[in-house]
Scaffold this active site. Structure first.
Site, PDB file in Angstrom:
ATOM      1  CE  LYS A   3     -37.477  29.928 -40.877  1.00 38.51           C
ATOM      2  NZ  LYS A   3     -36.073  29.419 -40.778  1.00 38.51           N
ATOM      3  CG  ASP A  20     -34.095  32.609 -36.801  1.00 33.45           C
ATOM      4  OD1 ASP A  20     -34.123  32.493 -35.554  1.00 33.45           O
ATOM      5  OD2 ASP A  20     -33.619  31.737 -37.567  1.00 33.45           O
ATOM      6  CE  LYS A  40     -30.343  32.817 -37.031  1.00 36.72           C
ATOM      7  NZ  LYS A  40     -29.761  31.603 -37.602  1.00 36.72           N
ATOM      8  CG  ASP A  44     -35.621  32.863 -41.048  1.00 37.92           C
ATOM      9  OD1 ASP A  44     -35.312  32.172 -42.032  1.00 37.92           O
ATOM     10  OD2 ASP A  44     -35.625  32.428 -39.873  1.00 37.92           O
ATOM     11  CG  ASP A  69     -30.713  29.620 -34.970  1.00 34.22           C
ATOM     12  OD1 ASP A  69     -31.682  30.255 -35.453  1.00 34.22           O
ATOM     13  OD2 ASP A  69     -29.531  29.787 -35.330  1.00 34.22           O
ATOM     14  CD  GLU A 124     -36.184  29.650 -36.705  1.00 30.49           C
ATOM     15  OE1 GLU A 124     -35.107  29.170 -36.287  1.00 30.49           O
ATOM     16  OE2 GLU A 124     -36.282  30.169 -37.834  1.00 30.49           O
ATOM     17  NE  ARG A 157     -34.972  22.240 -38.354  1.00 28.56           N
ATOM     18  CZ  ARG A 157     -33.739  21.761 -38.527  1.00 28.56           C
ATOM     19  NH1 ARG A 157     -33.416  20.550 -38.109  1.00 28.56           N
ATOM     20  NH2 ARG A 157     -32.816  22.516 -39.109  1.00 28.56           N
TER      21      ARG A 157
HETATM   22  N1  BES Z   1     -33.099  30.966 -40.607  1.00 30.23           N
HETATM   23  C1  BES Z   1     -32.056  30.068 -40.333  1.00 30.23           C
HETATM   24  C2  BES Z   1     -31.357  29.533 -41.603  1.00 30.23           C
HETATM   25  C3  BES Z   1     -30.606  30.541 -42.440  1.00 30.23           C
HETATM   26  C4  BES Z   1     -29.232  30.647 -42.335  1.00 30.23           C
HETATM   27  C5  BES Z   1     -31.256  31.316 -43.360  1.00 30.23           C
HETATM   28  C6  BES Z   1     -28.547  31.536 -43.146  1.00 30.23           C
HETATM   29  C7  BES Z   1     -30.569  32.218 -44.163  1.00 30.23           C
HETATM   30  C8  BES Z   1     -29.214  32.323 -44.061  1.00 30.23           C
HETATM   31  C9  BES Z   1     -32.561  28.847 -39.560  1.00 30.23           C
HETATM   32  O1  BES Z   1     -33.648  29.081 -38.730  1.00 30.23           O
HETATM   33  C10 BES Z   1     -31.439  28.383 -38.710  1.00 30.23           C
HETATM   34  O2  BES Z   1     -30.966  29.134 -37.910  1.00 30.23           O
HETATM   35  N2  BES Z   1     -30.997  27.129 -38.919  1.00 30.23           N
HETATM   36  C11 BES Z   1     -29.927  26.573 -38.182  1.00 30.23           C
HETATM   37  C12 BES Z   1     -30.278  25.142 -37.865  1.00 30.23           C
HETATM   38  C13 BES Z   1     -29.316  24.490 -36.925  1.00 30.23           C
HETATM   39  C14 BES Z   1     -29.454  25.068 -35.546  1.00 30.23           C
HETATM   40  C15 BES Z   1     -29.609  23.012 -36.908  1.00 30.23           C
HETATM   41  C16 BES Z   1     -28.668  26.645 -39.040  1.00 30.23           C
HETATM   42  O3  BES Z   1     -28.761  26.411 -40.237  1.00 30.23           O
HETATM   43  O4  BES Z   1     -27.613  26.954 -38.515  1.00 30.23           O
HETATM   44 ZN    ZN Z   2     -34.923  30.658 -39.268  1.00 33.75          ZN
HETATM   45 ZN    ZN Z   3     -33.070  29.779 -36.811  1.00 33.88          ZN
END
Ligand code: BES
Ligand code: ZN
Ligand code: ZN
Length: 486
Positions: free
Chosen positions: A253, A258, A265, A276, A335, A337, A339
């Site tokens: 990734k 992000d 966020k 990220d 968010d 994103e 995947r």
């Molecule tokens: N990059 C984040 C995941 C992340 C969170 C990485 C904390 C490192 C530390 C990812 O893109 C994300 O924001 N995922 C969301 C998914 C949700 C919206 C289903 C998450 O985990 O909150």
């Molecule tokens: Zn992310």
């Molecule tokens: Zn994200």
């Protein structure tokens, strides 16, 4: 940092700092008899004593480091001891340290040499590129370490050589992750790939936005469309497809930042999101290691790179995206994103007919809640491959913990208006993310590694980690790939 192995006795060699790592309850060498009360040092794990022998010959300083009991000592214990040694040397402003072991270790000398070299080099890692305020003392860097041993010198040497290559791969990955997002947009990540390719003889292709449009990379384009920093799709190939040579695809990734996009966020969750692209960095680092070790493999690194930003051109919740595979995705949260870009990366990997697809991503906050900083989350479509990755995790000290990927989790992504939704709700958030990815790998053996909890440490707990990026994945992938090569 230069790491060498020398036959001899640690305490008879001149040195500014001799570090003696001691197994618990092993008598100290006679030379130290008058220098310490035996009750003051038993060799317990992480115990430390600094001694000043004041003898005309031999070391000026002796640092005793405890390793704990032989049966509990792993290669990671040695890696940590070596890192502690370099940290002490830095503190004492000693340019070269010598290092020896006291007691019979139940570990292969190749593994000992490797773990020590990794520990020395990683313990010295700092990211100072953006500091203009450092004193000479703060800038001081250790130049080298000499492992002094009475036996197994050649095996230690060979292990140390491998360990140094791996540590450089880790440091390279850390540098990429630590670089701030204003200096590392997707285009710059593409340039880094080209530079890596030139340095190591990899064939590298970087697709820019017009090429992504022409090629139908709907996932990468959607996630990247809100940013003035256009997305890229990076492919780095080491070796060639040949009978009898395994083909491994590494997919990382590459979100250079992000923000969450329109599903933005909160401020506190947005800092560190430069990390990220840690999955991408692990792929870069692993490719460097594979190329430097000249492993007889065909390894393809695939990195979809984008910046996820909110703007009037950003993709929206409610959008339906057609990914590279032709499969459609209903976006419910921008968010989620990672995947979406990975859908394109994983589909792209199928053209190589790989023996394994290993994908690494800082994919979910849910894995941070589940495992914290002490394990990578693993989900897999093939148990043999998963077991292989588990073993590489144990051996490298980058442990993985497997979660199930049952069909029921895929059901949670069903959409009314597209082939799938991009989120499955809060329950099992890490698994539904993996279930989403599994739609894009065909029948190829697939392991997903969620490194969201392990990629970045503001307050690291291991002496070989520094504040910031850990470079997680490089040691694990190096171990895994070396396993395929033998
Ligand atoms: N990059 C984040 C995941 C992340 C969170 C990485 C904390 C490192 C530390 C990812 O893109 C994300 O924001 N995922 C969301 C998914 C949700 C919206 C289903 C998450 O985990 O909150
Ligand atoms: Zn992310
Ligand atoms: Zn994200």
């Amino acid at each position: 940092m230069e790491i060498v192995v020398k036959g001899g006795a640690l305490l008879s060699e001149p040195s500014d700092l001799a570090v003696l790592a001691c197994l618990e309850d092993t008598p100290l060498p006679a030379e130290l008899a008058g220098l310490i009360e035996s009750a003051d040092f038993a060799g317990k794990a992480r115990q430390q004593r600094l001694l000043y022998p004041r003898a005309p010959e031999g070391p000026k300083r002796v640092l005793l480091l405890g390793l704990g009991k032989a049966e509990k000592l792993s290669a990671d214990g040695l890696r940590q001891a070596a890192a502690t040694a370099t940290r002490q040397a830095q503190e004492l402003q000693v340019a070269r340290l010598s290092f020896g072991l006291n007691g019979e270790l139940a570990l292969d000398p190749l593994r000992i040499g490797q773990a020590l070299a990794e520990g020395f080099a990683l313990g010295a890692y700092r990211f100072q590129r953006y500091r203009t305020d450092l004193s000479e003392e703060q800038k001081f860097t250790i130049e080298g370490a000499t492992i002094v041993a009475t036996a197994d010198v050649e095996a230690l040497q060979a292990g140390a050589a491998t360990g140094q290559v791996i540590a450089r791969g880790v440091a390279y990955a850390r540098d990429l992750v630590n670089t701030p997002p204003n200096d590392l947009p997707p285009a710059a990540l593409g340039e880094a790939a080209i530079a890596l390719g030139q340095r190591l003889g990899l064939s590298v292709t970087v697709l820019d936005k017009p090429q992504l449009i022409a090629g139908g990379f709907g996932g990468v384009l959607a996630v990247g469309q809100g940013s003035a920093n256009e997305p890229r799709f990076i492919v780095m190939e080491y070796g060639t497809a040949r009978e009898g040579t395994p083909t491994i695809c590494l997919v990382g990734k590459g979100l250079t930042f992000d923000s969450g996009g329109l599903s933005i966020k909160p401020a506190d969750a947005m800092t560190t999101m430069k990390a990220d692209m840690s999955g991408a960095a692990a792929v870069f680092g692993a490719l460097q290691v594979v190329a430097e070790l000249k492993l007889p493999l065909h390894v393809v690194g695939i990195v979809p790179a984008a910046e996820n930003m909110p703007s009037s051109t950003a993709f929206r919740p409610d959008d339906v995206i057609t990914t590279l595979s032709g499969k459609t995705v209903e976006v419910l949260n921008t968010d989620a994103e990672g995947r979406i870009v990975l859908a394109d990366g994983l589909h792209y990997a199928q053209q190589y007919k790989p023996d394994a697809i290993i994908e690494l991503s800082t994919l979910t906050g849910a894995i941070v809640i589940a495992l914290g900083a002490h394990a990578i989350g693993m989900m897999a479509t093939n148990q043999e491959l998963a077991d292989r990755v588990s073993r590489a995790g144990e051996a490298s000290g980058e442990r993985v913990w497997q979660l199930p990927l049952w069909d029921e989790y895929r059901e949670m992504l069903k959409s009314e208006i597209a082939d799938m939704k991009n989120i499955g709700g809060r329950p099992a958030g890490s698994i539904t993310a993996a279930a989403f990815l599994a739609n894009f790998v065909g029948d190829y053996p697939f392991v997903h590694l969620d490194i969201a909890g392990t990629a970045f440490a503001e307050k690291p707990t291991k002496p070989y980690d520094a504040p910031g990026a850990t470079g997680v994945g490089v040691r694990l992938l190096s171990e895994l790939l070396r396993g395929y090569a033998t």
